[in-house]
Design an enzyme around this catalytic site. Structure first.
Site, PDB file in Angstrom:
ATOM      1  N   HIS A   1       0.814  -1.221   0.000  1.00 14.97           N
ATOM      2  CA  HIS A   1       0.000   0.000   0.000  1.00 14.97           C
ATOM      3  C   HIS A   1       0.847   1.271   0.000  1.00 14.97           C
ATOM      4  CE1 HIS A   1       0.207  -0.027   4.519  1.00 14.97           C
ATOM      5  NE2 HIS A   1       0.139   1.265   4.331  1.00 14.97           N
TER       6      HIS A   1
ATOM      7  N   ASP B   1      -0.510  -7.550   1.391  1.00 15.11           N
ATOM      8  CA  ASP B   1       0.065  -6.209   1.416  1.00 15.11           C
ATOM      9  C   ASP B   1       1.588  -6.302   1.524  1.00 15.11           C
ATOM     10  OD1 ASP B   1       0.357  -3.503   1.585  1.00 15.11           O
ATOM     11  OD2 ASP B   1      -0.586  -3.279   3.556  1.00 15.11           O
TER      12      ASP B   1
ATOM     13  N   SER C   1       4.079   2.318   8.130  1.00 15.00           N
ATOM     14  CA  SER C   1       3.725   1.242   7.203  1.00 15.00           C
ATOM     15  C   SER C   1       4.954   0.679   6.515  1.00 15.00           C
ATOM     16  CB  SER C   1       2.797   1.782   6.115  1.00 15.00           C
ATOM     17  OG  SER C   1       1.512   1.936   6.629  1.00 15.00           O
ATOM     18  N   GLY C   2       4.955  -0.613   6.320  1.00 13.47           N
ATOM     19  CA  GLY C   2       6.052  -1.244   5.591  1.00 13.47           C
ATOM     20  C   GLY C   2       7.195  -1.687   6.485  1.00 13.47           C
TER      21      GLY C   2
END
Ligand SMILES: *[C@@H]1O[C@H](CO)[C@@H](O)[C@H](O)[C@H]1NC(C)=O
Ligand SMILES: *[C@@H]1O[C@H](CO)[C@@H](O)[C@H](O)[C@H]1NC(C)=O
Ligand SMILES: *[C@@H]1O[C@H](CO)[C@@H](O)[C@H](O)[C@H]1NC(C)=O
Length: 262
Positions: free
Chosen positions: A64, A112, A206-207
């Site tokens: 994402h 994801d 994120s990530g």
């Protein structure tokens, strides 16, 4: 049965501190040498994410993070603590190409995961190192205490952090995430953090990796049922065969004129 599971979950460790990297604290400088700061830009917008080095030429992150139209460039900074400083430990490397999981869905947050191929190999130093990833059969269990780090927001409405922050989060019983969200998938996701927790990840984190026992087991993905906590991480062990397969193809695809397909 369900009630029993829920009751058990509520008596798990009470949180001592505050943790978003909300409720967390500043990481010891260069204590997480696998952390990558990821910047994705188009002509008008930029987004920041975390990622982690799994091979000198490959970084893993959340798919994402690439949900930006007309991407013009993607860069990673390795060996950073304060990303607003020009620390001499930093290595800024462009991303040559990336592979988003073919079944990634931004609607329900499934699969994801993205693998990024760096334009040149990172130089392995004291402050830049790879982390190993969970193998196919290595499922992290409920109750495990893991760490997440990132340069994301440090409060719900706060600014992004310049320095790397970290927080410890507990792997949760999956029944809780399942109850909160029909989109939760046991085999490919990890349910992390309890409902009463004041600790969590935030936009910008994120990530980044969920590190349990010095191995990357999860990738910061999304909240669960619109909540702050528990949250959902991508379960790396489920994707390990896919990651290996793609890593093998990376060098091949670098040869000009070679065939490439996903
Ligand atoms: C992109 O940038 C514009 C102008 O700075 C801003 O109004 C908009 O909210 C941004 N969009 C996203 C998705 O960040
Ligand atoms: C850049 O990405 C944002 C978010 O996807 C989008 O709103 C914006 O229109 C994009 N800008 C260009 C020039 O494509
Ligand atoms: C957030 O950043 C802006 C711009 O840099 C600054 O003016 C503001 O004081 C910051 N807010 C907090 C809560 O640190």
């Amino acid at each position: 049965m369900l009630l029993l599971l829920l009751t058990n979950a509520f008596v798990l460790l009470p949180w001592a501190g505050a943790g978003r990297i909300i409720g967390g604290c500043e990481a010891k400088v260069h204590s997480r040498p696998y952390m990558a700061y990821l910047e994705v830009k188009n002509a008008t917008n930029a987004s920041r994410c975390g990622g982690f080095l799994i091979r000198p030429d490959a970084v893993l992150s959340a798919a994402h993070c690439m949900d930006i139209q007309e991407i013009e460039n993607v860069t990673v900074i390795l060996g950073a603590h304060n990303i607003s400083d020009e620390e001499c430990s930093q290595q800024k490397i462009s991303v040559a190409r990336w592979v988003i999981h073919p079944k990634y869905s931004c609607k329900d947050g499934r699969n994801d995961i993205v693998l990024l191929k760096l334009k040149k190999k990172a130089t392995i130093t004291e402050n830049v190192r790879c982390i190993s990833i969970a193998k196919k059969n290595e499922r992290v269990r409920a109750g495990a205490l893991c760490m997440v780090s990132g340069w994301g927001q440090t409060s719900e409405k706060g600014n992004m952090s310049d320095v790397l922050m970290e927080v410890d989060l507990e792997v949760q019983n999956e029944e809780i995430c399942k109850q909160l969200s029909s989109k939760y998938q046991r085999q490919s996701m990890i349910c992390v953090g309890d409902e009463d927790s004041k600790k969590a990840t935030a936009p910008g984190d994120s990530g980044g990796p969920l590190v349990c026992n010095e191995k990357a087991h999860g990738i910061v993905s999304h909240g669960c049922g619109g909540r702050f906590s528990p949250e959902v991480f991508t379960r790396i062990s489920h994707f390990e065969p896919w990651i290996r397969k793609k890593l093998k193809r990376f060098p091949l695809q670098d040869i000009p004129g070679s065939l490439s397909s996903d």
